[in-house]
Write a protein that holds these residues in place. Structure first.
Motif, PDB file in Angstrom:
ATOM      1  N   THR A  87       0.798  -1.228   0.000  1.00 57.76           N
ATOM      2  CA  THR A  87       0.000   0.000   0.000  1.00 57.76           C
ATOM      3  C   THR A  87       0.829   1.275   0.000  1.00 57.76           C
ATOM      4  N   ASP A  88       2.137   1.180  -0.127  1.00 52.24           N
ATOM      5  CA  ASP A  88       2.960   2.389  -0.053  1.00 52.24           C
ATOM      6  C   ASP A  88       2.511   3.417  -1.091  1.00 52.24           C
ATOM      7  N   PRO A  89       2.173   4.638  -0.672  1.00 54.61           N
ATOM      8  CA  PRO A  89       1.581   5.596  -1.605  1.00 54.61           C
ATOM      9  C   PRO A  89       2.563   6.167  -2.624  1.00 54.61           C
ATOM     10  N   LYS A  90       3.848   6.084  -2.350  1.00 56.71           N
ATOM     11  CA  LYS A  90       4.846   6.660  -3.250  1.00 56.71           C
ATOM     12  C   LYS A  90       5.594   5.602  -4.064  1.00 56.71           C
ATOM     13  N   GLY A  91       5.160   4.360  -3.970  1.00 56.04           N
ATOM     14  CA  GLY A  91       5.807   3.320  -4.760  1.00 56.04           C
ATOM     15  C   GLY A  91       7.260   3.106  -4.396  1.00 56.04           C
ATOM     16  N   ARG A  92       7.577   3.181  -3.094  1.00 52.34           N
ATOM     17  CA  ARG A  92       8.973   3.046  -2.656  1.00 52.34           C
ATOM     18  C   ARG A  92       9.519   1.634  -2.824  1.00 52.34           C
ATOM     19  N   PHE A  93       8.626   0.658  -2.874  1.00 49.49           N
ATOM     20  CA  PHE A  93       9.059  -0.735  -2.909  1.00 49.49           C
ATOM     21  C   PHE A  93       8.681  -1.396  -4.230  1.00 49.49           C
ATOM     22  N   GLU A  94       9.578  -2.262  -4.700  1.00 53.45           N
ATOM     23  CA  GLU A  94       9.322  -3.049  -5.894  1.00 53.45           C
ATOM     24  C   GLU A  94       9.492  -4.522  -5.510  1.00 53.45           C
ATOM     25  N   ARG A  95       8.403  -5.284  -5.566  1.00 45.52           N
ATOM     26  CA  ARG A  95       8.443  -6.686  -5.162  1.00 45.52           C
ATOM     27  C   ARG A  95       8.168  -7.587  -6.355  1.00 45.52           C
ATOM     28  N   ARG A  96       9.006  -8.598  -6.524  1.00 41.22           N
ATOM     29  CA  ARG A  96       8.824  -9.603  -7.563  1.00 41.22           C
ATOM     30  C   ARG A  96       8.983 -10.973  -6.931  1.00 41.22           C
ATOM     31  N   SER A  97       7.875 -11.660  -6.754  1.00 43.49           N
ATOM     32  CA  SER A  97       7.875 -13.001  -6.192  1.00 43.49           C
ATOM     33  C   SER A  97       8.579 -13.011  -4.842  1.00 43.49           C
ATOM     34  N   ARG A  99      11.505 -11.712  -4.086  1.00 42.71           N
ATOM     35  CA  ARG A  99      12.519 -10.664  -3.953  1.00 42.71           C
ATOM     36  C   ARG A  99      11.867  -9.297  -3.787  1.00 42.71           C
ATOM     37  N   ILE A 100      12.637  -8.374  -3.205  1.00 42.62           N
ATOM     38  CA  ILE A 100      12.166  -7.004  -3.033  1.00 42.62           C
ATOM     39  C   ILE A 100      13.361  -6.063  -3.111  1.00 42.62           C
ATOM     40  N   ARG A 101      13.110  -4.843  -3.554  1.00 41.99           N
ATOM     41  CA  ARG A 101      14.130  -3.806  -3.527  1.00 41.99           C
ATOM     42  C   ARG A 101      13.440  -2.454  -3.364  1.00 41.99           C
ATOM     43  N   ALA A 102      14.208  -1.434  -3.026  1.00 37.27           N
ATOM     44  CA  ALA A 102      13.707  -0.065  -3.084  1.00 37.27           C
ATOM     45  C   ALA A 102      13.631   0.339  -4.549  1.00 37.27           C
ATOM     46  N   ALA A 103      12.551   0.979  -4.938  1.00 38.24           N
ATOM     47  CA  ALA A 103      12.371   1.363  -6.336  1.00 38.24           C
ATOM     48  C   ALA A 103      13.240   2.546  -6.731  1.00 38.24           C
ATOM     49  N   TYR A 104      13.672   3.342  -5.759  1.00 33.31           N
ATOM     50  CA  TYR A 104      14.500   4.518  -6.018  1.00 33.31           C
ATOM     51  C   TYR A 104      15.076   5.003  -4.701  1.00 33.31           C
ATOM     52  N   GLY A 105      15.969   5.991  -4.758  1.00 34.47           N
ATOM     53  CA  GLY A 105      16.467   6.642  -3.553  1.00 34.47           C
ATOM     54  C   GLY A 105      17.711   6.034  -2.945  1.00 34.47           C
ATOM     55  N   HIS A 106      18.417   5.165  -3.647  1.00 40.98           N
ATOM     56  CA  HIS A 106      19.564   4.475  -3.073  1.00 40.98           C
ATOM     57  C   HIS A 106      20.771   5.399  -2.873  1.00 40.98           C
ATOM     58  N   SER A 107      21.464   5.186  -1.762  1.00 48.42           N
ATOM     59  CA  SER A 107      22.803   5.738  -1.614  1.00 48.42           C
ATOM     60  C   SER A 107      23.846   4.629  -1.749  1.00 48.42           C
ATOM     61  N   ILE A 108      23.442   3.359  -1.591  1.00 45.09           N
ATOM     62  CA  ILE A 108      24.343   2.241  -1.856  1.00 45.09           C
ATOM     63  C   ILE A 108      24.514   2.088  -3.366  1.00 45.09           C
ATOM     64  N   ASP A 109      25.563   1.403  -3.761  1.00 40.34           N
ATOM     65  CA  ASP A 109      25.902   1.278  -5.171  1.00 40.34           C
ATOM     66  C   ASP A 109      25.091   0.159  -5.819  1.00 40.34           C
ATOM     67  N   VAL A 110      24.027   0.521  -6.530  1.00 43.39           N
ATOM     68  CA  VAL A 110      23.213  -0.442  -7.275  1.00 43.39           C
ATOM     69  C   VAL A 110      22.941   0.126  -8.662  1.00 43.39           C
ATOM     70  N   THR A 111      22.584  -0.747  -9.581  1.00 41.71           N
ATOM     71  CA  THR A 111      22.208  -0.342 -10.934  1.00 41.71           C
ATOM     72  C   THR A 111      20.760  -0.745 -11.163  1.00 41.71           C
ATOM     73  N   LEU A 112      19.888   0.233 -11.315  1.00 40.37           N
ATOM     74  CA  LEU A 112      18.475  -0.038 -11.572  1.00 40.37           C
ATOM     75  C   LEU A 112      18.246  -0.073 -13.076  1.00 40.37           C
ATOM     76  N   GLU A 113      17.565  -1.109 -13.536  1.00 39.98           N
ATOM     77  CA  GLU A 113      17.312  -1.235 -14.957  1.00 39.98           C
ATOM     78  C   GLU A 113      16.434  -0.086 -15.441  1.00 39.98           C
ATOM     79  N   PRO A 114      16.704   0.453 -16.643  1.00 43.45           N
ATOM     80  CA  PRO A 114      15.856   1.523 -17.185  1.00 43.45           C
ATOM     81  C   PRO A 114      14.423   1.054 -17.386  1.00 43.45           C
ATOM     82  N   THR A 115      13.480   1.977 -17.253  1.00 44.50           N
ATOM     83  CA  THR A 115      12.086   1.668 -17.526  1.00 44.50           C
ATOM     84  C   THR A 115      11.725   2.155 -18.925  1.00 44.50           C
ATOM     85  N   GLU A 116      10.571   1.699 -19.423  1.00 44.75           N
ATOM     86  CA  GLU A 116      10.130   2.114 -20.754  1.00 44.75           C
ATOM     87  C   GLU A 116       8.885   2.987 -20.690  1.00 44.75           C
ATOM     88  N   SER A 117       8.573   3.538 -19.520  1.00 43.51           N
ATOM     89  CA  SER A 117       7.379   4.375 -19.376  1.00 43.51           C
ATOM     90  C   SER A 117       7.564   5.707 -20.089  1.00 43.51           C
TER      91      SER A 117
END
Length: 210
Positions: A87-97, A99-117
């Motif tokens: 129910t997070d109103p800002k879409g902070r979380f991305e869950r797939r089966s 696994r889970i990750r933060a959808a944005y806002g990282h200070s740790i070194d990660v590479t988020l795949e580009p979206t096609e929106s």
């Protein structure tokens, strides 16, 4: 308040938006905020402290996040984590089966795949007045995060800016021109887009609501 509808799952508010049922209480607002802040912080900034091991794209095992939350709060249960993520109103979380990750806002070194929106023609960034001269000279830079965060509305940008200034400035970003010139502008939540850097030529400044 987070509640659960037997037919439509978790929702935030007084009644299920699908069938108007009252649902069962899951988590009150105070605990919801505390749990959300800890979970998003663990995924974005301090996974090691929380006992999490994100991969190169920021994904962690969902059960590991549940374990971290229940270790942190004696009152927390799995359904509380499920409800907050769903129910997070800002879409902070991305869950797939599993696994889970933060959808944005990282200070740790990660590479988020580009979206096609599709990217809106304009995006907005709220900031403290003391930052404006620097922004005019060098543009918007991540400043402690991996990417610059942009909002889809002036109102949301102003809300973000108030974290740093009671009377923030809203910077308008010409997202159309950025995309046309090859910049990667990616959607990371219902009101959030990210980009590596916004040069000054794509910016204009507002100081008051229209």
């Amino acid at each position: 308040m987070i509640r659960a509808c037997d037919n439509h799952g978790y929702f935030a508010g007084e009644s299920c938006p699908e069938c108007d049922a009252a649902g069962a209480d899951v988590l009150g607002d105070d605990r919801r905020v505390r749990l959300s802040k800890f979970a998003s912080g663990a995924l974005r900034h301090f996974p090691d402290d929380a006992g999490l091991s994100p991969d190169g794209h920021g994904w962690v095992d969902y059960d590991a996040l549940v374990d971290a939350v229940t270790r942190k709060y004696s009152w927390a249960e799995r359904e509380h984590v499920d409800g907050v993520v769903a129910t997070d109103p800002k879409g902070r979380f991305e869950r797939r089966s599993s696994r889970i990750r933060a959808a944005y806002g990282h200070s740790i070194d990660v590479t988020l795949e580009p979206t096609e929106s599709a990217v809106p023609s304009q995006l907005y960034h709220g900031t403290a007045r003391r930052n404006i001269e620097s922004i005019r000279e060098t543009g918007l830079r991540p400043m402690g995060r991996q990417r610059v965060h942009l909002s889809t509305t002036r109102e949301e940008a102003r809300t973000v800016g108030r974290r740093h200034d009671d009377d923030p400035v809203v910077v308008v970003v010409d997202a159309d021109a950025m995309v046309a010139n090859g910049f990667g502008v990616d959607e990371r939540g219902p009101e959030t887009y990210t980009v590596d850097h916004v040069p000054p030529r794509y910016l204009s400044v507002e100081s008051r609501p229209e």
